[in-house]
Motif scaffolding. Structure first.
Motif, PDB file in Angstrom:
ATOM      1  N   SER A   1      -8.513  32.919  46.407  1.00 12.75           N
ATOM      2  CA  SER A   1      -7.953  31.741  47.068  1.00 12.75           C
ATOM      3  C   SER A   1      -8.425  30.482  46.343  1.00 12.75           C
ATOM      4  O   SER A   1      -9.357  30.532  45.538  1.00 12.75           O
ATOM      5  CB  SER A   1      -8.384  31.697  48.540  1.00 12.75           C
ATOM      6  OG  SER A   1      -9.785  31.625  48.633  1.00 12.75           O
TER       7      SER A   1
ATOM      8  N   VAL B   1     -10.274  27.091  46.695  1.00  9.05           N
ATOM      9  CA  VAL B   1     -11.229  26.507  47.640  1.00  9.05           C
ATOM     10  C   VAL B   1     -11.516  25.034  47.358  1.00  9.05           C
ATOM     11  O   VAL B   1     -12.146  24.356  48.164  1.00  9.05           O
ATOM     12  CB  VAL B   1     -12.554  27.303  47.671  1.00  9.05           C
ATOM     13  CG1 VAL B   1     -12.310  28.704  48.199  1.00  9.05           C
ATOM     14  CG2 VAL B   1     -13.218  27.343  46.307  1.00  9.05           C
ATOM     15  N   ASP B   2     -11.079  24.541  46.212  1.00 11.45           N
ATOM     16  CA  ASP B   2     -11.271  23.115  45.935  1.00 11.45           C
ATOM     17  C   ASP B   2     -10.299  22.693  44.842  1.00 11.45           C
ATOM     18  O   ASP B   2      -9.870  23.528  44.016  1.00 11.45           O
ATOM     19  CB  ASP B   2     -12.720  22.837  45.491  1.00 11.45           C
ATOM     20  CG  ASP B   2     -13.100  21.366  45.622  1.00 11.45           C
ATOM     21  OD1 ASP B   2     -12.289  20.583  46.170  1.00 11.45           O
ATOM     22  OD2 ASP B   2     -14.207  21.000  45.178  1.00 11.45           O
ATOM     23  N   LYS B   3      -9.918  21.447  44.863  1.00  8.36           N
ATOM     24  CA  LYS B   3      -9.153  20.854  43.763  1.00  8.36           C
ATOM     25  C   LYS B   3      -9.567  19.401  43.645  1.00  8.36           C
ATOM     26  O   LYS B   3      -9.824  18.735  44.661  1.00  8.36           O
ATOM     27  CB  LYS B   3      -7.642  21.028  43.954  1.00  8.36           C
ATOM     28  CG  LYS B   3      -7.015  20.223  45.047  1.00  8.36           C
ATOM     29  CD  LYS B   3      -5.494  20.434  45.139  1.00  8.36           C
ATOM     30  CE  LYS B   3      -4.728  19.794  44.044  1.00  8.36           C
ATOM     31  NZ  LYS B   3      -3.250  19.822  44.268  1.00  8.36           N
TER      32      LYS B   3
ATOM     33  N   SER C   1     -16.603  32.797  41.740  1.00 11.73           N
ATOM     34  CA  SER C   1     -15.783  31.589  41.736  1.00 11.73           C
ATOM     35  C   SER C   1     -15.663  31.072  40.312  1.00 11.73           C
ATOM     36  O   SER C   1     -16.546  31.297  39.474  1.00 11.73           O
ATOM     37  CB  SER C   1     -16.365  30.518  42.658  1.00 11.73           C
ATOM     38  OG  SER C   1     -17.542  29.998  42.115  1.00 11.73           O
TER      39      SER C   1
ATOM     40  N   HIS D   1      -2.763  24.081  46.347  1.00 11.23           N
ATOM     41  CA  HIS D   1      -3.490  23.356  47.388  1.00 11.23           C
ATOM     42  C   HIS D   1      -4.738  24.131  47.827  1.00 11.23           C
ATOM     43  O   HIS D   1      -4.757  25.371  47.768  1.00 11.23           O
ATOM     44  CB  HIS D   1      -2.579  23.154  48.609  1.00 11.23           C
ATOM     45  CG  HIS D   1      -1.269  22.529  48.241  1.00 11.23           C
ATOM     46  ND1 HIS D   1      -1.125  21.181  47.995  1.00 11.23           N
ATOM     47  CD2 HIS D   1      -0.047  23.075  48.040  1.00 11.23           C
ATOM     48  CE1 HIS D   1       0.124  20.917  47.663  1.00 11.23           C
ATOM     49  NE2 HIS D   1       0.803  22.053  47.684  1.00 11.23           N
ATOM     50  N   ILE D   2      -5.713  23.380  48.293  1.00 12.88           N
ATOM     51  CA  ILE D   2      -6.886  24.014  48.895  1.00 12.88           C
ATOM     52  C   ILE D   2      -6.414  24.852  50.082  1.00 12.88           C
ATOM     53  O   ILE D   2      -5.627  24.385  50.903  1.00 12.88           O
ATOM     54  CB  ILE D   2      -7.907  22.957  49.365  1.00 12.88           C
ATOM     55  CG1 ILE D   2      -8.450  22.176  48.173  1.00 12.88           C
ATOM     56  CG2 ILE D   2      -9.047  23.602  50.134  1.00 12.88           C
ATOM     57  CD1 ILE D   2      -9.308  20.973  48.548  1.00 12.88           C
ATOM     58  N   GLY D   3      -6.898  26.088  50.156  1.00 17.38           N
ATOM     59  CA  GLY D   3      -6.476  26.979  51.233  1.00 17.38           C
ATOM     60  C   GLY D   3      -5.387  27.948  50.826  1.00 17.38           C
ATOM     61  O   GLY D   3      -5.109  28.892  51.577  1.00 17.38           O
ATOM     62  N   ASP D   4      -4.773  27.735  49.665  1.00 15.36           N
ATOM     63  CA  ASP D   4      -3.794  28.721  49.186  1.00 15.36           C
ATOM     64  C   ASP D   4      -4.497  30.068  48.982  1.00 15.36           C
ATOM     65  O   ASP D   4      -5.539  30.142  48.324  1.00 15.36           O
ATOM     66  CB  ASP D   4      -3.178  28.278  47.852  1.00 15.36           C
ATOM     67  CG  ASP D   4      -2.182  27.136  48.016  1.00 15.36           C
ATOM     68  OD1 ASP D   4      -1.863  26.790  49.171  1.00 15.36           O
ATOM     69  OD2 ASP D   4      -1.731  26.592  46.986  1.00 15.36           O
ATOM     70  N   VAL D   5      -3.929  31.102  49.550  1.00 16.01           N
ATOM     71  CA  VAL D   5      -4.506  32.447  49.429  1.00 16.01           C
ATOM     72  C   VAL D   5      -3.498  33.341  48.721  1.00 16.01           C
ATOM     73  O   VAL D   5      -2.318  33.379  49.110  1.00 16.01           O
ATOM     74  CB  VAL D   5      -4.847  33.033  50.819  1.00 16.01           C
ATOM     75  CG1 VAL D   5      -5.413  34.448  50.672  1.00 16.01           C
ATOM     76  CG2 VAL D   5      -5.837  32.135  51.550  1.00 16.01           C
TER      77      VAL D   5
END
Lengths: 140, 137
Positions: free
Chosen positions: B98, B100-102, B128, B12-16
């Motif tokens: 992390s 940042v987009d999917k 990136s 998911h976006i935000g996974d770190v």
């Protein structure tokens, strides 16, 4: 560092032969061991029909040209924005061609050089990239 | 450490991902330069080997592989980086990555990873990578 930095100047052309040994070494060094790169038997059954080089390897070839042209400044403040357009199969020859597209004087008096690159195999352009380097960067 | 296989829907976006330490050893540097068919860069000021910026970019955006496994046939489609200082053999990079987009495009699944690498708390690299994420078979 190269002399005569101006718009339209071509950077030294670079040629590299892709081999399975080099692909395997890259996979071993980076941990990017996906079978599409490292397993020729498995790769025969993919849409590519053979193993393909890691896309990041093409960026390394561009980086080599930038280092040859701009020296340590490239390693100090360089940027790259690259798009991998097509897969490059094992045993292909890659030709890296770059040209200076913009030489811009920045507000602080430094010069920013923008280069445009294409990496091609025998059939097509495989990667396209835009790089920048600041020529008046103070070295760390 | 066992790495779980993660499919597109698992991420998911935000996974770190956890911070990861990478020491640039001479063995790793030697292997990398051979793999890219290039002679090592020697820093004339101190005799140390300097690394191509792509080296750090690949490790930074690929450091998720220390924690999860991607499906087969995952491929790089875009890569960007900005380097802030030269990287030398002996440096210790601290990397954090992390998502940042999917997004989905033409039936394919893409994930965008962003990574920051520091040396002694000083910024060394921002990178990136957009990966075509392998599908569940």
């Amino acid at each position: 560092m190269m002399n005569d930095i101006k718009k339209g100047k071509k950077l030294p052309k670079l040629k590299k032969i892709i081999t399975q040994d080099k692909i395997n070494l890259y996979a071993e060094a980076t941990g990017m061991t996906d079978p599409i790169h490292t397993d020729p038997e498995n790769a025969k059954n993919t849409i590519f029909g053979s193993t393909i080089v890691h896309g990041a390897t093409l960026l390394d070839y561009i980086s080599e040209t930038m280092y040859a042209s701009f020296g340590v400044l490239w390693l100090t403040n360089g940027t790259i924005d690259a798009k991998i357009i097509a897969p490059v199969k094992n045993n292909e020859e890659i030709v890296v061609e770059g040209i200076i597209d913009i030489v811009e004087t920045m507000p602080d008096g430094s010069k920013k050089v923008v280069c445009v690159f294409n990496c091609s195999d025998s059939k097509r352009i495989a990667a396209h990239a835009i790089t920048t380097v600041n020529l008046n960067s103070s070295l760390k | 450490m066992e790495r779980p296989l993660k499919y597109f829907d698992d991420l998911h976006i935000g996974d770190v991902f956890p911070k990861y330490d990478l020491e640039i050893t001479s063995e790793l540097a030697d292997k990398y330069f051979v793999a890219i068919d290039e002679d090592p860069y020697i820093d004339e000021t101190n005799g140390k080997t300097m690394m191509p910026p792509t080296f750090a970019s690949v490790f930074a955006t690929g450091c998720y592989k220390k924690f999860i496994e991607n499906p087969p046939n995952t491929l790089h489609t875009k890569q960007e980086y900005k380097i802030f200082q030269p990287l030398h053999v002996g440096d210790n990079l601290k990397i954090q990555s992390s998502i940042v987009d999917k997004f989905e495009k033409k039936g394919n699944n893409f994930l965008v990873f962003k990574a920051i690498a520091t040396i002694d708390n000083e910024l060394a690299l921002i990178s990136s990578a957009t990966l075509l994420w392998g599908k569940q078979v």
